[in-house]
Design a protein around this motif. Sequence first.
Motif: not given
Length: 206
Positions: A10-12, A111-115, A135-141
């Motif tokens: 996922g993102i981030g 490398v494909v974000p939306l694989l 939560e980690t994704q949200l924080e880092r992104a």
Amino acid sequence: MAYVVGLTGGIGSGKSTIANLFAELGVPMVDADIVARQVVEKGSPLLAQIAEHFGATMLTEQGELNRAALREKIFQNEAEKNWLNALLHPAIRQEMIAQLQAQMADYVLFVVPLLIENNLTALCDRVLVVDVLPETQLERASLRDQNKRELIQQIMLAQVSRERRLAAADDVINNDGDLTQTLAKLRQKVLELHRSYLALSRQKTK
Ligand SMILES: Nc1ncnc2c1ncn2[C@@H]1O[C@H](COP(=O)(O)OP(=O)(O)OP(=O)(O)O)[C@@H](O)[C@H]1O
Ligand SMILES: [Mg+2]
């Protein structure tokens, strides 16, 4: 064709971070984000078609794609968005396949974000997922691009769920730990995966 390991998350989540660790080992890469830019680079036939369809304001003075102007054209306009996707998606897919086929190494990291979202797992021999807590994704992104948390949340909702992504995974790297403490562990994990991909790729060519 080389053995293809799809890397997604996922993102981030840390795709680029993990991809860099594979790059340190000399693993070649095809990056979907880069391909998506290449197909509309200055002077490309696709960029010409975009300018013809939406007008010359799609080009900067340097003849490059004016992304902000294009975004405005398709913003809340489903028909135009569909037109653009119908133009870009097949071209991106074709170029990704061409780049994968051109690889001479034992295996290539794709490398494909939306694989999973874009059904590109069919091009992969194996799928590696970088996993973190939402939560980690949200924080880092949101930290990285000073993006609004709401925007990141929206993007996360538009991507497949963590469960679906994990269900598609052959291998998983957890990246929740802070890099200052876990970089050595991540590097070790990447090395183990690298060895297993080399072994798997040799089985494939037999
Ligand atoms: N284990 C970690 N500890 C702390 N920060 C991290 C860790 N892994 C990645 N980061 C940071 O989090 C951000 C997102 O990581 P990265 O760019 O690798 O993710 P990504 O999956 O490629 O993101 P995107 O989907 O936006 O391309 C970056 O700023 C990165 O430096
Ligand atoms: Mg990235």
